[in-house]
Design an enzyme around this catalytic site. Structure first.
Site, PDB file in Angstrom:
ATOM      1  N   ASN A  15       8.594  -9.544  -8.616  1.00  0.00           N
ATOM      2  CA  ASN A  15       7.305  -9.057  -8.097  1.00  0.00           C
ATOM      3  C   ASN A  15       6.257  -9.435  -9.151  1.00  0.00           C
ATOM      4  O   ASN A  15       6.179  -8.822 -10.206  1.00  0.00           O
ATOM      5  CB  ASN A  15       7.410  -7.547  -7.915  1.00  0.00           C
ATOM      6  CG  ASN A  15       6.254  -6.895  -7.184  1.00  0.00           C
ATOM      7  OD1 ASN A  15       6.071  -5.688  -7.278  1.00  0.00           O
ATOM      8  ND2 ASN A  15       5.473  -7.644  -6.435  1.00  0.00           N
ATOM      9  N   CYS A  75       2.058   1.204  -8.806  1.00  0.00           N
ATOM     10  CA  CYS A  75       2.930   0.031  -8.735  1.00  0.00           C
ATOM     11  C   CYS A  75       4.064   0.212  -9.739  1.00  0.00           C
ATOM     12  O   CYS A  75       3.830   0.285 -10.944  1.00  0.00           O
ATOM     13  CB  CYS A  75       2.148  -1.237  -9.039  1.00  0.00           C
ATOM     14  SG  CYS A  75       3.185  -2.705  -8.944  1.00  0.00           S
ATOM     15  N   GLY A  76       5.281   0.290  -9.240  1.00  0.00           N
ATOM     16  CA  GLY A  76       6.440   0.507 -10.101  1.00  0.00           C
ATOM     17  C   GLY A  76       6.727  -0.690 -10.995  1.00  0.00           C
ATOM     18  O   GLY A  76       6.914  -0.556 -12.215  1.00  0.00           O
ATOM     19  N   ASN A  77       6.764  -1.880 -10.389  1.00  0.00           N
ATOM     20  CA  ASN A  77       7.105  -3.065 -11.189  1.00  0.00           C
ATOM     21  C   ASN A  77       6.032  -3.341 -12.241  1.00  0.00           C
ATOM     22  O   ASN A  77       6.345  -3.723 -13.376  1.00  0.00           O
ATOM     23  CB  ASN A  77       7.309  -4.274 -10.271  1.00  0.00           C
ATOM     24  CG  ASN A  77       8.596  -4.165  -9.470  1.00  0.00           C
ATOM     25  OD1 ASN A  77       9.616  -3.686  -9.988  1.00  0.00           O
ATOM     26  ND2 ASN A  77       8.567  -4.590  -8.221  1.00  0.00           N
ATOM     27  N   ASN A 158       2.181   5.814  -3.272  1.00  0.00           N
ATOM     28  CA  ASN A 158       1.741   4.947  -2.180  1.00  0.00           C
ATOM     29  C   ASN A 158       2.736   5.086  -1.014  1.00  0.00           C
ATOM     30  O   ASN A 158       3.864   5.546  -1.200  1.00  0.00           O
ATOM     31  CB  ASN A 158       1.567   3.497  -2.654  1.00  0.00           C
ATOM     32  CG  ASN A 158       2.799   2.954  -3.330  1.00  0.00           C
ATOM     33  OD1 ASN A 158       3.813   3.641  -3.425  1.00  0.00           O
ATOM     34  ND2 ASN A 158       2.732   1.745  -3.797  1.00  0.00           N
ATOM     35  N   HIS A 160       5.365   4.491   2.099  1.00  0.00           N
ATOM     36  CA  HIS A 160       6.504   3.628   2.446  1.00  0.00           C
ATOM     37  C   HIS A 160       7.153   4.097   3.737  1.00  0.00           C
ATOM     38  O   HIS A 160       7.260   5.306   3.981  1.00  0.00           O
ATOM     39  CB  HIS A 160       7.550   3.647   1.322  1.00  0.00           C
ATOM     40  CG  HIS A 160       7.030   3.033   0.062  1.00  0.00           C
ATOM     41  ND1 HIS A 160       7.153   1.689  -0.213  1.00  0.00           N
ATOM     42  CD2 HIS A 160       6.340   3.569  -0.972  1.00  0.00           C
ATOM     43  CE1 HIS A 160       6.573   1.429  -1.387  1.00  0.00           C
ATOM     44  NE2 HIS A 160       6.069   2.560  -1.866  1.00  0.00           N
ATOM     45  N   ASN A 191       3.642   0.246   3.304  1.00  0.00           N
ATOM     46  CA  ASN A 191       4.660  -0.687   2.821  1.00  0.00           C
ATOM     47  C   ASN A 191       5.908  -0.431   3.672  1.00  0.00           C
ATOM     48  O   ASN A 191       6.155   0.710   4.087  1.00  0.00           O
ATOM     49  CB  ASN A 191       4.967  -0.413   1.357  1.00  0.00           C
ATOM     50  CG  ASN A 191       3.739  -0.591   0.474  1.00  0.00           C
ATOM     51  OD1 ASN A 191       3.301  -1.702   0.223  1.00  0.00           O
ATOM     52  ND2 ASN A 191       3.158   0.509   0.000  1.00  0.00           N
ATOM     53  N   GLU A 209       5.189  -5.797   1.767  1.00  0.00           N
ATOM     54  CA  GLU A 209       4.228  -4.944   1.067  1.00  0.00           C
ATOM     55  C   GLU A 209       2.860  -4.942   1.726  1.00  0.00           C
ATOM     56  O   GLU A 209       2.325  -6.003   2.057  1.00  0.00           O
ATOM     57  CB  GLU A 209       4.065  -5.413  -0.389  1.00  0.00           C
ATOM     58  CG  GLU A 209       5.133  -4.895  -1.285  1.00  0.00           C
ATOM     59  CD  GLU A 209       4.720  -4.985  -2.752  1.00  0.00           C
ATOM     60  OE1 GLU A 209       3.570  -4.642  -3.088  1.00  0.00           O
ATOM     61  OE2 GLU A 209       5.563  -5.412  -3.548  1.00  0.00           O
ATOM     62  N   ARG A 210       2.336  -3.743   1.839  1.00  0.00           N
ATOM     63  CA  ARG A 210       0.945  -3.589   2.268  1.00  0.00           C
ATOM     64  C   ARG A 210       0.056  -4.449   1.363  1.00  0.00           C
ATOM     65  O   ARG A 210       0.159  -4.368   0.135  1.00  0.00           O
ATOM     66  CB  ARG A 210       0.568  -2.102   2.128  1.00  0.00           C
ATOM     67  CG  ARG A 210      -0.879  -1.800   2.408  1.00  0.00           C
ATOM     68  CD  ARG A 210      -1.173  -0.328   2.348  1.00  0.00           C
ATOM     69  NE  ARG A 210      -1.074   0.224   1.001  1.00  0.00           N
ATOM     70  CZ  ARG A 210      -1.504   1.434   0.643  1.00  0.00           C
ATOM     71  NH1 ARG A 210      -2.024   2.221   1.555  1.00  0.00           N
ATOM     72  NH2 ARG A 210      -1.389   1.874  -0.587  1.00  0.00           N
ATOM     73  N   CYS A 218       9.817  -4.455  -4.875  1.00  0.00           N
ATOM     74  CA  CYS A 218       8.765  -3.432  -4.950  1.00  0.00           C
ATOM     75  C   CYS A 218       9.383  -2.210  -5.632  1.00  0.00           C
ATOM     76  O   CYS A 218      10.378  -1.657  -5.147  1.00  0.00           O
ATOM     77  CB  CYS A 218       8.285  -3.094  -3.540  1.00  0.00           C
ATOM     78  SG  CYS A 218       7.039  -1.798  -3.509  1.00  0.00           S
ATOM     79  N   GLY A 219       8.799  -1.815  -6.751  1.00  0.00           N
ATOM     80  CA  GLY A 219       9.358  -0.701  -7.530  1.00  0.00           C
ATOM     81  C   GLY A 219       9.233   0.628  -6.810  1.00  0.00           C
ATOM     82  O   GLY A 219      10.198   1.387  -6.690  1.00  0.00           O
ATOM     83  N   THR A 220       8.009   0.912  -6.303  1.00  0.00           N
ATOM     84  CA  THR A 220       7.855   2.170  -5.557  1.00  0.00           C
ATOM     85  C   THR A 220       8.686   2.102  -4.279  1.00  0.00           C
ATOM     86  O   THR A 220       9.242   3.115  -3.836  1.00  0.00           O
ATOM     87  CB  THR A 220       6.375   2.432  -5.217  1.00  0.00           C
ATOM     88  OG1 THR A 220       5.820   1.249  -4.631  1.00  0.00           O
ATOM     89  CG2 THR A 220       5.573   2.816  -6.445  1.00  0.00           C
ATOM     90  N   GLY A 221       8.810   0.898  -3.714  1.00  0.00           N
ATOM     91  CA  GLY A 221       9.623   0.720  -2.504  1.00  0.00           C
ATOM     92  C   GLY A 221      11.094   0.967  -2.774  1.00  0.00           C
ATOM     93  O   GLY A 221      11.812   1.542  -1.944  1.00  0.00           O
TER      94      GLY A 221
HETATM   95  N1  LIG Z   1       4.753  -3.897  -5.765  1.00  0.00           N
HETATM   96  C1  LIG Z   1       4.396  -2.587  -6.065  1.00  0.00           C
HETATM   97  C2  LIG Z   1       3.501  -1.831  -5.150  1.00  0.00           C
HETATM   98  C3  LIG Z   1       2.128  -2.485  -4.996  1.00  0.00           C
HETATM   99  C4  LIG Z   1       1.177  -1.737  -4.107  1.00  0.00           C
HETATM  100  C5  LIG Z   1       1.562  -1.719  -2.650  1.00  0.00           C
HETATM  101  N2  LIG Z   1       1.586  -3.013  -2.040  1.00  0.00           N
HETATM  102  C6  LIG Z   1       0.591  -0.792  -1.877  1.00  0.00           C
HETATM  103  O1  LIG Z   1      -0.426  -1.269  -1.367  1.00  0.00           O
HETATM  104  O2  LIG Z   1       0.861   0.409  -1.816  1.00  0.00           O
HETATM  105  C7  LIG Z   1       5.519  -1.795  -6.725  1.00  0.00           C
HETATM  106  O3  LIG Z   1       6.306  -2.416  -7.458  1.00  0.00           O
HETATM  107  O4  LIG Z   1       5.584  -0.572  -6.587  1.00  0.00           O
END
Ligand SMILES: N[C@@H](CCC[C@H](N)C(=O)O)C(=O)O
Length: 275
Positions: A15, A75-77, A158, A160, A191, A209-210, A218-221
């Protein structure tokens, strides 16, 4: 007057973002520059732009912009990459670093080792305290492109939507991703993660990803995925989430309710741009 901005391209599990130290190089129009610089053919090529700034409440701050210029809360990553950036650039010598984000203060634990020539320490892995998930509907029926899906809604700062599937290779992500991201049920967009369970402690996930489309990770994902898996009794408290760009280890701590994400961070190259 033309200004020169130094940047670092980094990735976490593939990412990839453009990182700018905005304490040294203030940027006034990050939304616009994220679109311009993220473009693969005419820019640097990335999933977005990350600004590392000063903070009055934490060691540093993070602002994250998707490739379409929209600003995300977390953003986690990128948070792991910032841990590596600030330590290896000598902006801090702390191995526990706090980061102010639009979704609160996150704590990063850095693992370091001496470089091969013994001259300095490098960051090999970062564990981020991602805070507690906010769980929404756990069996949301949603239609996209004529197919009905059942999803679990999880916010990690964010939004998901996590969807379990039997065979992830059958998902046409470029087609269904944008439909779900922009579904009327999600006025702020979302997302989207498709997940196949491999074992009680390993899952395969692909993400739309959104604001950036298909990304390698995606880290949060990954955190939202692990939370959904555990909620539905599909995995244990610690799960390896394997994405297109590599794995992250996610632990949902029973006592505190917090989610911990562990993984690597990689510097790809540095450069400078005129604005
Ligand atoms: N890639 C990210 C999250 C980035 C933001 C996401 N696209 C959003 O709009 O909420 C991660 O690693 O968490």
């Amino acid at each position: 007057m033309t200004e020169l901005i130094k940047f670092t391209k980094m990735h976490g599990a593939g990412n990839d973002y453009i990182y700018v130290n905005s304490m040294a190089f203030p940027i006034e129009n990050p939304e616009e520059l994220s679109i311009k610089w993220s473009a693969p053919h005419t820019g640097i090529g990335s999933d977005g732009l990350v600004l590392i700034g000063a903070s009055e409440v934490a060691d540093f701050s993070m602002r994250i912009f998707n490739a379409d210029g929209s600003e995300a809360l977390m953003c986690g990553n990128a948070s792991r990459c910032i841990g590596k950036y600030v330590y290896e650039k000598g902006l801090t010598d702390k191995k526990t670093v706090t980061l102010e984000t639009l979704s609160g203060i996150k704590e990063l634990q850095l693992t370091t080792k001496k470089t091969a020539d013994g001259s300095h320490e490098e960051v090999t892995e970062v564990t981020v305290d991602m805070g507690s998930p906010v769980i929404g509907e756990t069996a949301l029926e949603i239609e996209a492109g004529g197919t009905f899906y059942t999803g679990t809604v999880v916010s990690m700062g964010n939004p998901h939507l996590v969807i379990f599937v039997d065979d992830i290779t059958q998902i046409d992500l470029p087609a269904v991703g944008p439909l779900l991201e922009n579904h009327p049920l999600f006025p702020n967009r979302t997302n989207v993660e498709f997940v196949q369970i491999l074992s009680p402690d390993e899952v395969r996930m692909r993400v739309w990803e959104r604001g950036s489309g298909i990304t390698q990770a995606c880290g949060t994902g990954a955190c939202a995925t692990a939370v959904a898996c555990m909620l539905h009794g599909r995995t244990e408290r610690t799960t390896k989430v394997v994405m297109d760009g590599g794995p992250l280890t996610i632990r949902w701590d029973e006592g505190s309710g917090k989610v911990y994400m562990t993984g690597g961070a990689v510097k790809v190259f540095e450069g400078e741009l005129e604005i």
